[in-house]
Structure formats: structure tokens, C-alpha cells
Design a protein around this motif. Structure first.
Motif, PDB file in Angstrom:
ATOM      1  N   TRP A 296       0.787  -1.076  -0.545  1.00 30.79           N
ATOM      2  CA  TRP A 296      -0.117  -0.216   0.505  1.00 30.79           C
ATOM      3  C   TRP A 296       0.824   1.059   0.132  1.00 30.79           C
ATOM      4  O   TRP A 296       0.543   2.279  -1.194  1.00 30.79           O
ATOM      5  CB  TRP A 296      -0.927   0.397   0.944  1.00 30.79           C
ATOM      6  CG  TRP A 296      -2.006   1.225   1.108  1.00 30.79           C
ATOM      7  CD1 TRP A 296      -3.085   1.227   0.311  1.00 30.79           C
ATOM      8  CD2 TRP A 296      -1.611   1.905   2.210  1.00 30.79           C
ATOM      9  NE1 TRP A 296      -3.713   2.170   1.077  1.00 30.79           N
ATOM     10  CE2 TRP A 296      -3.117   3.058   2.111  1.00 30.79           C
ATOM     11  CE3 TRP A 296      -0.903   2.478   2.892  1.00 30.79           C
ATOM     12  CZ2 TRP A 296      -3.168   4.212   1.359  1.00 30.79           C
ATOM     13  CZ3 TRP A 296      -0.804   3.513   3.748  1.00 30.79           C
ATOM     14  CH2 TRP A 296      -2.187   5.204   3.026  1.00 30.79           C
ATOM     15  N   VAL A 297       2.256   0.990   0.513  1.00 31.48           N
ATOM     16  CA  VAL A 297       3.207   2.204   0.847  1.00 31.48           C
ATOM     17  C   VAL A 297       3.276   2.927  -0.057  1.00 31.48           C
ATOM     18  O   VAL A 297       3.373   3.997  -1.066  1.00 31.48           O
ATOM     19  CB  VAL A 297       3.906   2.334   1.465  1.00 31.48           C
ATOM     20  CG1 VAL A 297       4.953   3.489   1.356  1.00 31.48           C
ATOM     21  CG2 VAL A 297       3.202   2.664   3.326  1.00 31.48           C
ATOM     22  N   GLY A 298       3.898   1.510  -1.170  1.00 26.56           N
ATOM     23  CA  GLY A 298       4.754   1.550  -2.564  1.00 26.56           C
ATOM     24  C   GLY A 298       3.141   2.401  -3.381  1.00 26.56           C
ATOM     25  O   GLY A 298       3.304   3.051  -4.715  1.00 26.56           O
ATOM     26  N   PHE A 299       2.537   1.622  -3.387  1.00 31.06           N
ATOM     27  CA  PHE A 299       1.025   2.382  -4.356  1.00 31.06           C
ATOM     28  C   PHE A 299       0.665   3.908  -4.032  1.00 31.06           C
ATOM     29  O   PHE A 299       0.618   3.988  -4.689  1.00 31.06           O
ATOM     30  CB  PHE A 299      -0.241   1.046  -3.566  1.00 31.06           C
ATOM     31  CG  PHE A 299      -1.723   1.642  -4.785  1.00 31.06           C
ATOM     32  CD1 PHE A 299      -1.950   1.457  -6.071  1.00 31.06           C
ATOM     33  CD2 PHE A 299      -2.237   2.506  -4.410  1.00 31.06           C
ATOM     34  CE1 PHE A 299      -2.954   1.316  -6.718  1.00 31.06           C
ATOM     35  CE2 PHE A 299      -3.703   3.258  -4.779  1.00 31.06           C
ATOM     36  CZ  PHE A 299      -3.658   2.412  -6.202  1.00 31.06           C
ATOM     37  N   MET A 300       0.893   4.196  -2.898  1.00 31.74           N
ATOM     38  CA  MET A 300       0.230   5.293  -2.663  1.00 31.74           C
ATOM     39  C   MET A 300       1.127   6.404  -3.053  1.00 31.74           C
ATOM     40  O   MET A 300       0.924   7.595  -3.362  1.00 31.74           O
ATOM     41  CB  MET A 300      -0.597   5.331  -0.804  1.00 31.74           C
ATOM     42  CG  MET A 300      -1.572   4.858  -0.534  1.00 31.74           C
ATOM     43  SD  MET A 300      -3.314   5.597  -1.469  1.00 31.74           S
ATOM     44  CE  MET A 300      -2.888   7.242  -1.001  1.00 31.74           C
ATOM     45  N   LYS A 301       2.777   5.906  -2.642  1.00 27.64           N
ATOM     46  CA  LYS A 301       3.998   6.853  -2.590  1.00 27.64           C
ATOM     47  C   LYS A 301       3.819   6.928  -4.239  1.00 27.64           C
ATOM     48  O   LYS A 301       4.573   8.429  -4.471  1.00 27.64           O
ATOM     49  CB  LYS A 301       6.011   6.591  -2.749  1.00 27.64           C
ATOM     50  CG  LYS A 301       5.773   6.514  -1.420  1.00 27.64           C
ATOM     51  CD  LYS A 301       6.722   5.495  -1.354  1.00 27.64           C
ATOM     52  CE  LYS A 301       7.258   6.164   0.133  1.00 27.64           C
ATOM     53  NZ  LYS A 301       8.473   5.353   0.642  1.00 27.64           N
ATOM     54  N   GLU A 302       3.060   6.799  -5.501  1.00 26.61           N
ATOM     55  CA  GLU A 302       2.536   6.704  -7.062  1.00 26.61           C
ATOM     56  C   GLU A 302       1.523   7.405  -6.904  1.00 26.61           C
ATOM     57  O   GLU A 302       1.530   7.426  -8.212  1.00 26.61           O
ATOM     58  CB  GLU A 302       2.741   5.435  -7.529  1.00 26.61           C
ATOM     59  CG  GLU A 302       3.816   4.890  -7.072  1.00 26.61           C
ATOM     60  CD  GLU A 302       5.312   5.472  -7.746  1.00 26.61           C
ATOM     61  OE1 GLU A 302       5.696   5.530  -8.498  1.00 26.61           O
ATOM     62  OE2 GLU A 302       6.388   5.396  -6.952  1.00 26.61           O
TER      63      GLU A 302
END
Length: 377
Positions: A296-302
Motif C-alpha cells: 500500500w505504501v508503494g502504491f500511494m507514493k505514486e
């Protein structure tokens, strides 16, 4: 139970632009609130955001509580007036030791300034903390994997402190040091649900922004936690219930110099809450699959540019993604507990506080508030 003198209620809400700060200002403004009529001063580091109704406050003070000179300059003129401090401020650093230093400095600067007046009428301090009191510094990366959760839920106020650094402990000791001349109360919340863009930990706003982006891009709204939290019980704290408990403790003699848990009084599963969120935001319910890993963190960072598009398209209050979700890492941590995140409300009830909220009704109400404030579409 004895109440405070109705003619001398002057509140200073430190952290007024956060979720509980807004709810406190709204509650204190009501003529039926204990201690009314209240004169309400609000304090925050930055200026009031566009969504905050300034009419709730008699005056707003923009001051950096970390700066002793700035705090003294801004608050000294109020030192002969303020009878109650409602402390709902927080400063979050990289480590818990940093949190202890910064938060204790802020609270010390405010209280010393107010108490420096020879005729200071300060009677009571309410202190907002939370369940990290029972869990330790969950979000300190230097302690990742080292914390041992010795306390079994439901968490009770009389459980002993854990052997880890914790700024909640430091602040409790600090307010207690002013007794008996100034009484205090400690309010240990669960996951707070409210409306603000200025709260460092705002799980509902994080999920609302996430759901909005999923709908905007036609992506699945996947649960970023583990199977345990999906299926087992958790509790939450409605910001309005928290505000009600702060004011109750500040105006009730029997509640002085006590710590109280403050939750809605019910429990939910994240599975049931996920269905509610899907209905609110018009996204398809995706059952949790523990075999599918989701970063989720990687998803939202983009998604920073996507959020900017959403803000512009729907004419929202201008925010960047890192403003509305300043702590991306905290959500997956909270949704990946291996224990039931539940607090006992027995002590609070035994002392006479009966505030409550239906969590699954509280969530859509606060989403509607966020929409009315033009924070989400």
C-alpha cells in the motif's frame, strides 16, 4: 458532582486545527455544554485552514510551542484569563526519544507561560494521549520488531507502564507535576475518527483519499492489512466523543487527576468497516486474500499527481497527498496487528461518563463532514 464556576470558563485549545481540536471548539461553543458560557482561544503552529470555521473561536493564536520566546509573546496576554487547557497537540519525529523531547518542550512552554502570571486562574489541564500507552512506540523504526506487547486486551487504565520510551508517559508526568494547584485528566483514545487535514494520524482521511483514488482510476480497493485485523475486533474513538469526555473531566470534580480510556463503546471488524467504506465511495468490495501481497505504501507514493488531479477536478481545498496522508507507514502497521485492539470503558462509566458512538454510523457521518469541508469529493 460539583461544577466549575460558570462565569470563569476560558479554554485554550492547543492543537485546535486537529480532529479533536475542531470537535472541542464546536462542543464548547454550544450553550448546553458544561461550564458554559466558554470563551474559546485556539492555538496552532500554522494559520487556520480554509475549512476551519473561525466563528467557533473568540481568538486564534498562531504560535510555535517549541519556541519558548514565541510562546511567551503570544500567550502571556492570556495568562490572566485561561482557566482550562485542552491539550490535543502532537509533534512527531523520527524516534520516540525525539517525540519525548519535542512534545514535553511544547507542553512545558505553554504551561510555564500561563502559570507565570501571579494571578493565573488555570484550574485544569486535559491531556490527549492514546493506546500507544499500552503498546509502546509502534511507529519508531529503531524499535521495529523489538516491542513485546505484554498487555492483553481489553486494555485497562491501571495496567503498568511498558519498559520503552514513550512520550505519553513523559506528558502524563509533566501535567501531574502541576497538581494539586492545577488538576488534570488524561484521555487515552483508540483510532480517532474525525475531520481535519492537520492531524498527523488520520486513518479515515487516509482511507478516504485511497478510496477516492481507486474509484477515480478504476482500481480495486484492496485491504492493506492482515487476516487477523480483517476478522477480529477493533475499536475506534469518534472525535466528538473524545471532546465530550475532555469537557466532562474538566468540569467534574470526581474525574480530576485521573486517566480514562475513550472509545466509542462498541467494537467492529475491519471486514464490516470495509463494506461500509465501499458503499460510501462507490467501489467494489474486494474480499481479503492473504495470498496476495499488497504494498500500500508503494502504491500511494505514486499517486501524488493523481490526487492533484482529483483536487482540481472537484474544486477541493488545495492539498498535496503528503499533507492529507503525512504518515503513509502508520496505516499498514495499525491494520497488521496480531491482537485485538480493544480498550475497556468500565472505569470511564464507573466515574460517570456515558458518551458513545455507533462506529459504523460514525464513519459515514465523518466522511460527509470531509466532503462538506471540500477536503474530499
Amino acid at each position: 458532582m460539583a461544577k466549575e464556576n460558570l462565569d470563569t470558563s476560558v479554554a485554550l485549545i492547543v492543537g485546535v486545527t486537529g480532529m479533536v481540536g475542531l470537535s472541542l471548539a464546536e462542543a464548547l461553543k454550544k450553550p448546553t455544554t458544561p461550564g458554559s458560557p466558554w470563551r474559546i482561544y485556539g492555538m496552532a503552529r500554522r494559520q487556520l485552514p480554509a475549512w476551519f470555521p473561525s466563528s467557533l473561536l473568540d481568538d486564534f493564536i498562531s504560535a510555535d510551542a517549541l519556541d519558548r520566546k514565541d510562546t511567551t509573546k503570544k500567550l502571556a496576554p492570556l495568562a490572566s484569563q485561561v482557566t482550562h487547557v485542552f491539550w490535543v497537540a502532537i509533534q512527531v519525529g523520527e524516534t520516540e526519544e525525539e517525540n519525548i523531547t519535542s512534545n514535553a518542550t511544547m507542553l512545558t512552554n505553554v504551561l510555564q507561560t500561563l502559570k507565570s502570571h501571579p494571578l493565573s486562574p488555570l484550574k485544569h489541564i486535559t491531556l490527549q494521549t492514546g493506546t500507544k500507552h499500552y503498546l509502546g512506540p509502534l511507529f519508531d523504526p529503531s524499535l521495529a520488531g523489538q516491542l513485546v506487547h505484554d498487555h492483553e486486551p481489553p486494555f485497562r487504565e491501571d495496567l503498568p507502564r511498558l519498559p520503552y520510551p514513550n512520550f505519553y508517559y513523559a506528558l502524563e508526568d509533566l501535567v501531574a507535576s502541576y497538581a494539586p494547584s492545577v488538576s488534570y485528566s488524561v484521555h487515552r483514545s483508540s483510532l480517532i475518527v474525525g475531520a481535519s487535514t492537520r492531524s498527523f494520524y488520520n486513518i479515515l482521511l487516509s482511507l478516504s483519499v485511497y478510496a477516492t483514488i481507486c474509484r477515480y482510476q478504476g482500481l480495486p480497493f484492496r485491504y492493506p492489512g492482515n487476516k487477523f485485523t480483517w476478522e477480529n475486533f477493533s475499536d475506534m474513538s469518534d472525535a466528538n466523543v473524545l471532546a465530550e469526555q475532555h469537557i466532562w473531566a474538566a468540569t467534574t470534580d470526581a474525574a480530576k487527576n485521573q486517566a480514562f480510556n475513550c472509545t466509542n463503546g462498541d467494537v467492529i471488524t475491519w471486514k464490516s468497516l470495509w463494506r461500509v467504506l465501499c458503499e460510501i465511495f462507490g467501489v467494489e468490495f474486494v474480499p481479503f486474500d492473504e495470498n496476495e501481497k499488497f504494498d500500500w505504501v508503494g502504491f500511494m507514493k505514486e499517486k501524488g499527481k493523481v490526487w492533484s488531479e482529483v483536487v482540481e477536478k472537484y474544486g477541493l481545498v488545495e492539498t498535496k497527498l503528503e499533507e492529507v496522508i503525512p504518515s503513509l507507514d502508520s496505516l499498514p502497521i495499525v491494520l497488521s496487528f496480531g491482537f485485538q485492539h480493544v480498550c475497556s470503558m468500565n472505569k470511564s462509566r464507573e466515574f460517570g461518563f456515558f458518551g458513545y458512538a455507533n462506529t459504523l454510523k460514525s464513519i459515514p457521518m465523518w466522511v460527509q463532514r470531509l466532503r462538506a469541508m471540500k477536503i474530499i469529493p
